[in-house]
Design a protein around this motif. Structure first.
Motif, mmCIF file in Angstrom:
data_model
loop_
_atom_site.group_PDB
_atom_site.id
_atom_site.type_symbol
_atom_site.label_atom_id
_atom_site.label_comp_id
_atom_site.label_asym_id
_atom_site.label_seq_id
_atom_site.Cartn_x
_atom_site.Cartn_y
_atom_site.Cartn_z
ATOM 1 N N SER A 634 8.563 -10.391 -7.715
ATOM 2 C CA SER A 634 7.290 -10.034 -7.066
ATOM 3 C C SER A 634 6.575 -9.107 -8.027
ATOM 4 C CB SER A 634 7.521 -9.331 -5.724
ATOM 5 O OG SER A 634 8.118 -10.197 -4.799
ATOM 6 N N ILE A 635 5.248 -9.253 -8.139
ATOM 7 C CA ILE A 635 4.494 -8.456 -9.111
ATOM 8 C C ILE A 635 3.357 -7.749 -8.392
ATOM 9 C CG2 ILE A 635 3.176 -8.503 -11.256
ATOM 10 C CD1 ILE A 635 4.697 -10.980 -12.084
ATOM 11 N N LEU A 636 3.272 -6.435 -8.629
ATOM 12 C CA LEU A 636 2.194 -5.608 -8.102
ATOM 13 C C LEU A 636 1.188 -5.341 -9.203
ATOM 14 C CD1 LEU A 636 4.237 -2.889 -6.134
ATOM 15 C CD2 LEU A 636 3.397 -5.087 -5.313
ATOM 16 N N SER A 637 -0.085 -5.431 -8.868
ATOM 17 C CA SER A 637 -1.158 -5.079 -9.784
ATOM 18 C C SER A 637 -1.895 -3.891 -9.199
ATOM 19 C CB SER A 637 -2.108 -6.275 -9.967
ATOM 20 O OG SER A 637 -3.210 -5.907 -10.766
ATOM 21 N N ASN A 638 -1.754 -2.735 -9.880
ATOM 22 C CA ASN A 638 -2.372 -1.487 -9.411
ATOM 23 C C ASN A 638 -1.947 -1.150 -7.983
ATOM 24 O OD1 ASN A 638 -3.786 -1.007 -11.828
ATOM 25 N ND2 ASN A 638 -5.422 -2.417 -11.203
ATOM 26 N N GLY A 645 7.467 -14.465 -5.044
ATOM 27 C CA GLY A 645 8.220 -15.713 -5.122
ATOM 28 C C GLY A 645 8.107 -16.394 -6.472
ATOM 29 N N VAL A 646 7.975 -15.597 -7.545
ATOM 30 C CA VAL A 646 7.819 -16.159 -8.890
ATOM 31 C C VAL A 646 9.192 -16.560 -9.431
ATOM 32 C CG1 VAL A 646 7.066 -15.705 -11.251
ATOM 33 C CG2 VAL A 646 5.775 -14.772 -9.308
ATOM 34 N N HIS A 647 9.357 -17.846 -9.759
ATOM 35 C CA HIS A 647 10.644 -18.354 -10.248
ATOM 36 C C HIS A 647 10.619 -18.627 -11.752
ATOM 37 C CE1 HIS A 647 12.818 -18.887 -6.421
ATOM 38 N NE2 HIS A 647 11.601 -19.021 -5.909
ATOM 39 N N HIS A 648 9.622 -18.093 -12.436
ATOM 40 C CA HIS A 648 9.522 -18.262 -13.889
ATOM 41 C C HIS A 648 9.436 -16.882 -14.528
ATOM 42 C CE1 HIS A 648 8.760 -22.515 -13.158
ATOM 43 N NE2 HIS A 648 7.846 -22.146 -12.257
ATOM 44 N N ARG A 649 9.790 -16.823 -15.803
ATOM 45 C CA ARG A 649 9.779 -15.530 -16.493
ATOM 46 C C ARG A 649 8.476 -15.293 -17.240
ATOM 47 N NH1 ARG A 649 14.742 -13.321 -15.735
ATOM 48 N NH2 ARG A 649 16.436 -14.794 -15.297
ATOM 49 N N GLU A 650 7.527 -16.174 -17.005
ATOM 50 C CA GLU A 650 6.183 -15.981 -17.559
ATOM 51 C C GLU A 650 5.197 -16.360 -16.474
ATOM 52 O OE1 GLU A 650 3.376 -17.951 -20.997
ATOM 53 O OE2 GLU A 650 5.477 -17.524 -21.502
ATOM 54 N N VAL A 651 4.202 -15.493 -16.264
ATOM 55 C CA VAL A 651 3.248 -15.724 -15.186
ATOM 56 C C VAL A 651 1.887 -15.218 -15.610
ATOM 57 C CG1 VAL A 651 3.754 -13.528 -14.049
ATOM 58 C CG2 VAL A 651 2.824 -15.411 -12.708
ATOM 59 N N VAL A 652 0.827 -15.854 -15.141
ATOM 60 C CA VAL A 652 -0.539 -15.428 -15.423
ATOM 61 C C VAL A 652 -1.082 -14.744 -14.179
ATOM 62 C CG1 VAL A 652 -2.868 -16.133 -16.041
ATOM 63 C CG2 VAL A 652 -0.895 -17.290 -17.075
ATOM 64 N N LEU A 653 -1.474 -13.479 -14.363
ATOM 65 C CA LEU A 653 -2.001 -12.687 -13.248
ATOM 66 C C LEU A 653 -3.518 -12.671 -13.291
ATOM 67 C CD1 LEU A 653 0.386 -9.581 -13.388
ATOM 68 C CD2 LEU A 653 0.611 -11.649 -11.997
ATOM 69 N N PRO A 654 -4.158 -12.584 -12.127
ATOM 70 C CA PRO A 654 -5.623 -12.466 -12.119
ATOM 71 C C PRO A 654 -6.056 -11.217 -12.891
ATOM 72 C CG PRO A 654 -4.780 -12.921 -9.922
ATOM 73 C CD PRO A 654 -3.598 -12.633 -10.784
ATOM 74 N N ASP A 655 -7.178 -11.348 -13.630
ATOM 75 C CA ASP A 655 -7.707 -10.208 -14.383
ATOM 76 C C ASP A 655 -8.062 -9.089 -13.405
ATOM 77 O OD1 ASP A 655 -9.019 -8.406 -15.964
ATOM 78 O OD2 ASP A 655 -10.259 -9.901 -16.990
ATOM 79 N N PRO A 656 -7.440 -7.892 -13.538
ATOM 80 C CA PRO A 656 -7.723 -6.802 -12.586
ATOM 81 C C PRO A 656 -9.034 -6.081 -12.842
ATOM 82 C CG PRO A 656 -6.135 -6.080 -14.218
ATOM 83 C CD PRO A 656 -6.413 -7.531 -14.507
ATOM 84 N N LYS A 658 -11.914 -4.199 -15.798
ATOM 85 C CA LYS A 658 -11.893 -3.271 -16.920
ATOM 86 C C LYS A 658 -11.276 -1.931 -16.523
ATOM 87 C CE LYS A 658 -15.934 -5.291 -19.209
ATOM 88 N NZ LYS A 658 -17.297 -5.041 -19.749
ATOM 89 N N GLY A 659 -10.688 -1.289 -17.538
ATOM 90 C CA GLY A 659 -10.113 0.034 -17.327
ATOM 91 C C GLY A 659 -8.591 -0.004 -17.294
ATOM 92 N N ALA A 660 -8.013 1.104 -16.852
ATOM 93 C CA ALA A 660 -6.555 1.225 -16.814
ATOM 94 C C ALA A 660 -5.977 0.404 -15.671
ATOM 95 C CB ALA A 660 -6.161 2.691 -16.659
ATOM 96 N N SER A 661 -4.901 -0.280 -15.959
ATOM 97 C CA SER A 661 -4.208 -1.061 -14.934
ATOM 98 C C SER A 661 -2.707 -0.913 -15.110
ATOM 99 C CB SER A 661 -4.579 -2.546 -15.022
ATOM 100 O OG SER A 661 -5.877 -2.770 -14.524
ATOM 101 N N THR A 662 -2.008 -1.054 -14.005
ATOM 102 C CA THR A 662 -0.553 -0.960 -14.016
ATOM 103 C C THR A 662 0.016 -2.198 -13.349
ATOM 104 O OG1 THR A 662 -0.628 1.451 -13.914
ATOM 105 C CG2 THR A 662 1.439 0.391 -13.281
ATOM 106 N N PHE A 663 1.018 -2.817 -13.999
ATOM 107 C CA PHE A 663 1.710 -3.977 -13.446
ATOM 108 C C PHE A 663 3.164 -3.583 -13.188
ATOM 109 C CE2 PHE A 663 -1.448 -6.129 -16.360
ATOM 110 C CZ PHE A 663 -2.344 -6.432 -15.350
ATOM 111 N N ILE A 675 4.570 -1.453 -16.561
ATOM 112 C CA ILE A 675 3.801 -1.175 -17.777
ATOM 113 C C ILE A 675 2.390 -0.759 -17.377
ATOM 114 C CG2 ILE A 675 5.105 -2.760 -19.256
ATOM 115 C CD1 ILE A 675 2.657 -4.710 -18.943
ATOM 116 N N SER A 676 1.757 0.005 -18.253
ATOM 117 C CA SER A 676 0.357 0.380 -18.077
ATOM 118 C C SER A 676 -0.425 -0.132 -19.278
ATOM 119 C CB SER A 676 0.219 1.902 -17.975
ATOM 120 O OG SER A 676 0.843 2.376 -16.804
#
Length: 680
Positions: A634-638, A645-656, A658-663, A675-676
């Motif tokens: 499961s991935i949190l954005s900010n 339910g991500v079953h892959h080790r690579e995923v594309v997240l929606p662009d959060p 401009k500015g600082a973001s944390t995943f 990471i920030s």
């Protein structure tokens, strides 16, 4: 005839005494017995209700009784039956004596006595018999002397205090409490007649042993009072339908532990007036007993209720039953036992963080593996949730965020704040460390309620007290108004236990290490209640959580206290009410300066983008690559859930944006990495 010598002696005595000073000197030289006999210590509630009484040193229930505490009708009938010229004679009723003497001569036996109430008091004070004429003469002399030394009301008070009522009962109040479970302020005609008859022969007329004799004696009193026109025929008819008591009831024993403490602290006093509400106390003791009926035999419980505006303790339940005959060790007062508070200190730490300008309720704070030297705190469930808001971290009672904050504030300052609130925490090692934040400290339930009372009343402590005459002193402020309000607002958003009303009770639960203690403390705009459950001997209770077993009792206790909660009130004007993005930059995110963040063993690790990377905004989204950890992710954005339910080790997240973001990546076992990045 020897048995009539008394009456002859009295007649001669009064004939001789008339007009002779020798008689006065004889009475004045009478040696009086001790008037102030020991009476039972009594503990009363805020309304005057008897909570508990104690026997005297010789095992007697002897409760002091003044005439104004007794039904006036009883006193009228008592005097009419026993001594109708009580208010006018000087200790001896010569007319009654003459009548008794005449009846004895006429019938050849004693038909009626000539004793006055004052003479009976004389006999009771000296514990002398009535059979020998020498004893009767002593009673006469003492009665005359008492009348010269005491008022009629005082003599009546002595009778009401010392008259025997069977077994170890002395005095009208002990009698009505034991036989009728009430004070003597209001009695029926039948009850009054029975209580007039019983002292004449307290053992042979005991209703629990000789009900027929008790009824016959009562009816004789009723018949004479009817003949003398002190009661009517209707009263006789009604009284005849009343049964005499079938058993002697136990004396009240409410708030037994607190009563023991206050009587031990002032053993010379016989009256102790408490701030306790007897009705509420009884309800909460019943709640404690009911709660324990479905729990392990060794478990105990404690409940404390206080008005945090005044400091008055309204109820104090030290155990489920005041007994040492079971496995619960009911004689141990668990409101005073020093125990580990679990997570219940976390609100104080966050409030101090608010006041220090370190965090705000909307500040983002880390919940991931961290180490302070050799100390590596873990969450209770072993799960890491990544970055989240401070308010949510408190509601979830997470350990790592509060330890991060406590490290910044300093354990010694937290300890000082607790002491300023009026609590007296104990440190097992003698030195305050970060573990104290998670329960590594000793505190009593009363001290914990004291601490929460400070938070509830806007950061200003109030000294809790249980004795009416106490005068609490003003205390200096510990927290700001806004910090205290923020804590109440956060705790008021806690979900209630299953089946309980969502009434915005501000409350916190706690569970100590090893499940030894389960806590729940909560408050509204006026009252604060604390609940503890556990084993008095400190043995672990597997599966015992504060939220599961203590919180429901807390909510039930508030329902017994009042039908609806008093609101906490609006935020003070200085309170900053904004979301995370609108906070000043330093308050948007908090990272402890002394913490070393680490990846959990075998946990997920973000390999791309690297922590601190600067990225360009991409319409197609941000690619994140992860290795290790247990799928799915499961991935949190900010701080907000982006994908699950991500079953892959690579995923594309929606662009959060401009500015600082944390995943934050959380794997299936609850381990996480974060990471920030900066997005241009």
């Amino acid at each position: 005839m020897r048995r009539y010598g008394l009456f002859i002696s009295v007649a001669l005595l009064f004939a001789f005494a008339a007009g002779h000073d020798a008689f006065d000197r004889w009475v004045d030289k009478t040696e009086l017995p001790a008037i102030a006999a020991e009476t039972s210590a009594e503990v009363r509630d805020r309304h005057g209700q008897l909570l508990r009484a104690y026997t005297t040193k010789d095992g007697i229930w002897r409760l002091g009784a003044s005439p104004n505490q007794v039904d006036p009708e009883f006193i009228k009938l008592l005097i009419a039956y026993e001594d109708k010229r009580f208010w006018s004679h000087q200790g001896v009723d010569t007319l009654a004596m003459a009548r008794a003497f005449g009846q004895a001569v006429w019938n050849g036996r004693a038909v009626s006595g000539g004793s006055t109430l004052t003479m009976q008091v004389a006999r009771l004070l000296e514990n002398s018999g009535t059979g020998r004429w020498q004893g009767k003469l002593r009673q006469i002399r003492l009665a005359l002397a008492l009348e010269r030394s005491l008022s009629k009301d005082r003599i009546l008070e002595l009778y009401l205090t010392h008259a025997p009522y069977g077994g170890n009962l002395e005095g009208i109040r002990a009698a009505t409490l034991a036989w009728y479970q009430k004070e003597p302020a209001r009695l029926t005609t039948a009850q009054a007649a029975f209580l007039i008859a019983l002292p004449q022969s307290p053992e042979t007329r005991r209703p629990d042993r000789n009900p027929e004799a008790a009824i016959a004696a009562r009816d004789r009193v009723l018949a004479r009072l009817l003949k003398q026109a002190y009661i009517g025929i209707d009263a006789i008819a009604g009284a005849g339908t009343e049964a005499v008591p079938a058993r002697k009831a136990a004396f009240p024993k409410l708030t037994a532990h607190l009563s023991d403490r206050v009587t031990r602290s002032a053993p010379e006093r016989t009256r102790h007036h408490l701030t306790i509400d007897g009705s509420l106390q009884g309800k909460l003791e019943a709640l404690a007993t009911h709660t324990m009926s479905s729990k392990q035999a060794q478990l105990s419980i404690a409940i404390l209720v206080a008005n945090h505006q005044s400091g008055e303790i309204l109820a104090s339940v030290g155990s489920a039953g005041y007994s040492n005959n079971d496995h619960r060790e009911g004689f141990v007062d668990m409101t005073q036992a020093v125990r580990s508070p679990g997570s219940t200190l976390k609100p104080l730490v966050y409030a101090m963080g608010f006041d220090d300008g370190l965090v705000h309720a909307e500040t983002m704070i880390d919940d991931r593996p961290v180490r302070f030297g050799t100390y590596a705190p873990q969450n209770f469930d072993g799960v890491f949730r990544g970055e989240l808001r401070v308010a949510e971290a408190l509601r979830l009672s997470l350990n790592i965020p509060v330890v991060l904050l406590a490290d910044q504030i300093g354990p010694s300052r937290i300890m000082a704040a607790m002491r300023k609130s009026g609590a007296q925490p104990r440190l097992p090692s003698g030195k305050a460390g970060l573990a104290m934040t998670l329960g590594g400290i000793g505190i009593t339930l009363e001290d914990l309620v004291q601490l929460y009372a400070m938070q509830a009343r806007g950061g200003v402590p109030v000294e809790l007290f249980s004795q009416i005459e106490a005068k609490p002193q003003p205390q200096p402020r510990v927290l700001s108004r806004s910090a205290a309000w923020q804590i109440g607002h956060i705790l008021g958003g806690m979900p209630p236990p299953a089946g309980m009303p969502r009434n915005r009770l501000a409350y916190k639960t706690g569970t100590s290490y090893g499940h030894r203690d389960a806590w729940a403390v909560g408050y509204d705009g006026t009252h604060v209640i604390g609940v503890w459950l556990g084993r008095p001997d400190g043995t672990p209770v597997p599966g015992a959580f504060g939220g599961d077993i203590a919180a429901p009792v807390l909510f039930e206790a508030f329902q017994l206290l009042k039908p609806r909660l008093d609101p906490l009130g609006p935020p003070p004007p200085e309170t900053l009410l904004v979301n995370t993005a609108a906070l000043p930059k330093p308050l948007q995110r908090f990272r402890g300066r002394n913490a070393v963040f680490t990846s959990a063993a075998d946990g997920p690790e973000v390999t791309f983008p690297p922590d601190g990377a600067r990225l360009s905004s991409a319409r197609e989204g941000i690619t994140v690559k992860v290795r290790n950890g247990t799928l799915p992710y499961s991935i949190l954005s900010n701080g907000r859930l982006a994908v699950t339910g991500v079953h892959h080790r690579e995923v594309v997240l929606p662009d959060p944006g401009k500015g600082a973001s944390t995943f934050t990546i959380i794997d299936a076992s609850g381990k996480s990495d974060r990471i920030s990045v900066w997005i241009d």
